[in-house]
Design a protein around this motif. Structure first.
Motif, mmCIF file in Angstrom:
data_model
loop_
_atom_site.group_PDB
_atom_site.id
_atom_site.type_symbol
_atom_site.label_atom_id
_atom_site.label_comp_id
_atom_site.label_asym_id
_atom_site.label_seq_id
_atom_site.Cartn_x
_atom_site.Cartn_y
_atom_site.Cartn_z
ATOM 1 N N ILE A 197 59.116 30.451 92.919
ATOM 2 C CA ILE A 197 57.859 29.597 93.370
ATOM 3 C C ILE A 197 56.598 29.619 92.338
ATOM 4 O O ILE A 197 56.364 28.492 91.933
ATOM 5 C CB ILE A 197 57.250 29.586 94.875
ATOM 6 C CG1 ILE A 197 58.561 29.389 95.882
ATOM 7 C CG2 ILE A 197 56.299 28.704 95.122
ATOM 8 C CD1 ILE A 197 58.264 30.196 97.344
ATOM 9 N N PHE A 198 56.377 30.776 92.247
ATOM 10 C CA PHE A 198 55.074 30.802 91.304
ATOM 11 C C PHE A 198 55.519 30.379 89.725
ATOM 12 O O PHE A 198 54.412 30.099 89.071
ATOM 13 C CB PHE A 198 54.570 32.229 91.479
ATOM 14 C CG PHE A 198 53.599 32.354 92.611
ATOM 15 C CD1 PHE A 198 52.313 31.909 92.746
ATOM 16 C CD2 PHE A 198 54.138 32.961 93.804
ATOM 17 C CE1 PHE A 198 51.617 31.792 93.788
ATOM 18 C CE2 PHE A 198 53.265 33.239 95.083
ATOM 19 C CZ PHE A 198 52.064 32.566 94.937
ATOM 20 N N THR A 199 56.483 30.688 89.508
ATOM 21 C CA THR A 199 57.049 30.317 88.138
ATOM 22 C C THR A 199 56.862 28.787 88.166
ATOM 23 O O THR A 199 56.317 28.286 87.072
ATOM 24 C CB THR A 199 58.482 30.503 87.797
ATOM 25 O OG1 THR A 199 58.880 32.212 87.781
ATOM 26 C CG2 THR A 199 58.918 29.964 86.491
ATOM 27 N N SER A 200 57.654 28.104 89.087
ATOM 28 C CA SER A 200 57.334 26.599 88.995
ATOM 29 C C SER A 200 55.944 26.106 88.911
ATOM 30 O O SER A 200 55.411 25.081 88.375
ATOM 31 C CB SER A 200 57.999 25.866 90.239
ATOM 32 O OG SER A 200 59.605 25.976 89.871
ATOM 33 N N VAL A 201 55.211 26.820 89.781
ATOM 34 C CA VAL A 201 53.671 26.109 89.915
ATOM 35 C C VAL A 201 53.052 26.524 88.639
ATOM 36 O O VAL A 201 51.965 25.822 88.345
ATOM 37 C CB VAL A 201 52.981 27.187 90.961
ATOM 38 C CG1 VAL A 201 51.617 26.826 91.212
ATOM 39 C CG2 VAL A 201 53.622 26.779 92.434
ATOM 40 N N THR A 202 53.377 27.409 87.792
ATOM 41 C CA THR A 202 52.714 27.791 86.582
ATOM 42 C C THR A 202 52.549 26.673 85.575
ATOM 43 O O THR A 202 51.640 26.260 85.065
ATOM 44 C CB THR A 202 53.409 28.647 85.815
ATOM 45 O OG1 THR A 202 53.485 30.105 86.599
ATOM 46 C CG2 THR A 202 52.712 28.974 84.410
ATOM 47 N N GLY A 203 53.737 25.733 85.669
ATOM 48 C CA GLY A 203 53.480 24.184 84.864
ATOM 49 C C GLY A 203 52.603 23.458 85.203
ATOM 50 O O GLY A 203 52.571 22.089 84.728
ATOM 51 N N LEU A 204 52.198 23.441 86.585
ATOM 52 C CA LEU A 204 51.228 22.437 87.174
ATOM 53 C C LEU A 204 49.529 22.918 86.981
ATOM 54 O O LEU A 204 48.798 22.292 87.590
ATOM 55 C CB LEU A 204 51.542 22.272 88.445
ATOM 56 C CG LEU A 204 52.984 22.003 88.897
ATOM 57 C CD1 LEU A 204 53.322 21.855 90.339
ATOM 58 C CD2 LEU A 204 53.345 20.781 88.328
ATOM 59 N N VAL A 205 49.514 23.976 86.521
ATOM 60 C CA VAL A 205 48.141 24.667 86.160
ATOM 61 C C VAL A 205 47.525 23.983 84.927
ATOM 62 O O VAL A 205 48.235 24.054 83.734
ATOM 63 C CB VAL A 205 48.191 26.100 86.346
ATOM 64 C CG1 VAL A 205 46.770 26.569 85.909
ATOM 65 C CG2 VAL A 205 48.651 26.423 87.769
ATOM 66 N N PHE A 206 46.114 23.778 84.839
ATOM 67 C CA PHE A 206 45.270 22.942 83.962
ATOM 68 C C PHE A 206 44.203 23.992 83.484
ATOM 69 O O PHE A 206 43.291 23.848 82.736
ATOM 70 C CB PHE A 206 45.019 21.879 83.887
ATOM 71 C CG PHE A 206 46.034 20.801 83.907
ATOM 72 C CD1 PHE A 206 46.475 20.167 82.644
ATOM 73 C CD2 PHE A 206 46.888 20.589 85.045
ATOM 74 C CE1 PHE A 206 47.357 19.210 82.647
ATOM 75 C CE2 PHE A 206 47.937 19.674 84.975
ATOM 76 C CZ PHE A 206 48.082 18.943 83.851
ATOM 77 N N SER A 207 43.849 24.983 84.099
ATOM 78 C CA SER A 207 42.709 26.028 84.082
ATOM 79 C C SER A 207 43.225 27.466 83.755
ATOM 80 O O SER A 207 44.184 28.041 84.270
ATOM 81 C CB SER A 207 42.002 26.176 85.405
ATOM 82 O OG SER A 207 41.087 27.148 85.530
ATOM 83 N N TYR A 208 42.702 28.097 82.473
ATOM 84 C CA TYR A 208 43.167 29.363 82.137
ATOM 85 C C TYR A 208 42.764 30.501 83.252
ATOM 86 O O TYR A 208 43.640 31.393 83.262
ATOM 87 C CB TYR A 208 42.064 29.562 80.871
ATOM 88 C CG TYR A 208 42.410 30.985 80.466
ATOM 89 C CD1 TYR A 208 43.919 31.384 79.864
ATOM 90 C CD2 TYR A 208 41.457 31.984 80.170
ATOM 91 C CE1 TYR A 208 43.995 32.676 79.206
ATOM 92 C CE2 TYR A 208 41.664 33.285 79.710
ATOM 93 C CZ TYR A 208 43.065 33.644 79.086
ATOM 94 O OH TYR A 208 43.303 34.900 78.783
#
Length: 431
Positions: free
Chosen positions: A95-106
């Motif tokens: 789940i957290f692997t997929s969510v990684t692609g949705l993040v725009f903040s370092y």
């Protein structure tokens, strides 16, 4: 006659082979999910305006969570069984692997990678416990070697798949896609696996007899090794020797794995697709090495360290020639040789670990060893990023660090006492 042949053919495939196949898939996706970031890193760095030290922290922060939960994850697997812990863990990190692609903040990306690491931390101890539960001692080295091929195929497939997906859709999509298969595997494990082989509906009397024979041999020796507690295990020098070996070996492994794509792009000027291909080559070669290491180790029971020591040294020499080489052809050749010897050493090492620890605390013991590797995984990419930055982009000092770490691991391995050919390395409570 045909019915007899069919019956004989069916008997050849054992439940433990199916268990190993699924464990292998779990490890494969754990490596795919954690390693795609090494290919995506230059693009993440450009997109978020990160320097090499910040990029190094992005690689390392995974290992902070991974190291923090290694031992608790292993203890959970020993207490509740590897099936429950493994199935929940793989769904969590997917789940957290997929969510990684949705993040725009370092900063948020750092938090996600840390939490992702917490989930993956439960896998090693649970997987090694699975092998110890379903495989007799005489086959654990080979089984561990086969399982450990994901250490080579994972980065190789990640390099190729990530390069292709990034080239077509950008770096974010690669994370979103990679998280999906793990969720399906986690659900399968929950419903199909059994923590006790006797509860598995397809276990044969022959397989159970092999495992029972292993238990009887264990009980015959000086004291019941199956009764060793984790607290008693912590008092055994061999546990700390193996933990330190794995720490220094992983300084090299994670440094090599994390920064190889950036080295090929920035130092050798390769394109994205060429980097994906050439980053994959050493791991494909290493696949042969890691299986061979486990197999040879099973032939050297009681002296498994002699699989690790010479090959760790040979891997260090190949790394030295790699960063000294001027032509791309020689760089690729030496990186493949370095990978072959390092992974051959790794196959022998984990066979030694699994054969040394009692099954009852296999998850806790292997997690303790792997925890030291996770700490190295945190230190190495970050330290290498800093060393590259302060040296003006040169990788020379970081290569020297990796070579020294391999040499130290080999020296520590020399201090482990063997028990003679044909004798298990398993920890003796009375010693």
């Amino acid at each position: 006659m045909n019915d007899q042949l069919k019956s004989h053919s069916k008997k050849k495939w054992k439940v433990r082979y199916s268990v190993l196949a699924v464990l292998w898939l779990c490890w494969l996706f754990s490596f795919l999910d954690r390693m795609v970031i090494t290919i995506a890193l230059p693009f993440i760095g450009e997109d978020l305006s990160l320097n090499t030290t910040q990029q190094g922290l992005l690689l390392s922060i995974f290992f902070a969570g991974y190291a923090l939960f290694q031992i608790p994850g292993g203890m959970l697997a020993d207490k509740f069984g590897f099936r429950r812990v493994m199935s929940v863990a793989i769904v969590w990190w997917s789940i957290f692997t997929s969510v990684t692609g949705l993040v725009f903040s370092y900063p948020l990306l750092l938090i996600l990678r840390f939490v992702f690491g917490l989930g993956e931390a439960c896998l090693p101890g649970a997987a090694y416990k699975g092998i110890a539960t379903y495989f007799p001692s005489k086959q654990r080295g080979t089984a561990t070697g086969i399982q450990s091929t994901v250490n080579t195929l994972g980065p190789a497939l990640a390099a190729i798949a990530a390069a292709a997906i990034i080239a077509a859709f950008g770096w974010r999509m690669v994370f979103i896609i990679m998280g999906i298969p793990g969720i399906l595997i986690g659900v399968y494990i929950w419903f199909k696996f059994k923590d006790n082989p006797k509860d598995h509906p397809k276990m044969t009397e022959e397989e159970l007899a092999e495992l029972d024979e292993d238990v009887l041999e264990t009980k015959v020796s000086s004291k019941k090794k199956s009764d060793v507690s984790f607290k008693e295990l912590l008092k055994k020098p061999i546990l700390w020797q193996m933990a330190l070996i794995w720490f220094f070996f992983d300084i090299t492994f994670w440094g090599f794995t994390s920064w190889l794509p950036s080295y090929l792009i920035n130092e050798k000027g390769l394109s994205l697709m060429d980097t994906g291909l050439y980053s994959a080559l050493p791991y494909l070669v290493g696949t042969v090495g890691i299986i061979l290491g486990g197999y040879i180790s099973d032939k050297m029971t009681g002296n498994r360290k002699w699989v690790f020591v010479p090959n760790a040294i040979a891997g260090g020499l190949a790394l030295y020639f790699m960063f000294q080489a001027s032509s791309l052809t020689m760089v690729i050749l030496y990186q493949c040789l370095a990978a072959f010897f390092m992974f051959l050493a790794q196959g022998g090492f984990w066979a030694m670990v699994v054969d040394s620890l009692p099954s009852k605390i296999m998850a806790s013991g292997t997690s303790m060893v792997n925890c030291f590797g996770s700490i190295a995984g945190f230190i190495s990419p970050l330290l290498m990023g800093y060393m590259i930055q302060v040296s003006g982009g040169s990788f020379n000092s970081s290569f020297i660090m990796m070579i020294i770490a391999l040499a130290v691991a080999a020296v520590i391995a020399m201090t482990i006492r063997g028990k003679g050919k044909g004798k298990s390395d398993q920890i003796d409570v009375a010693s």
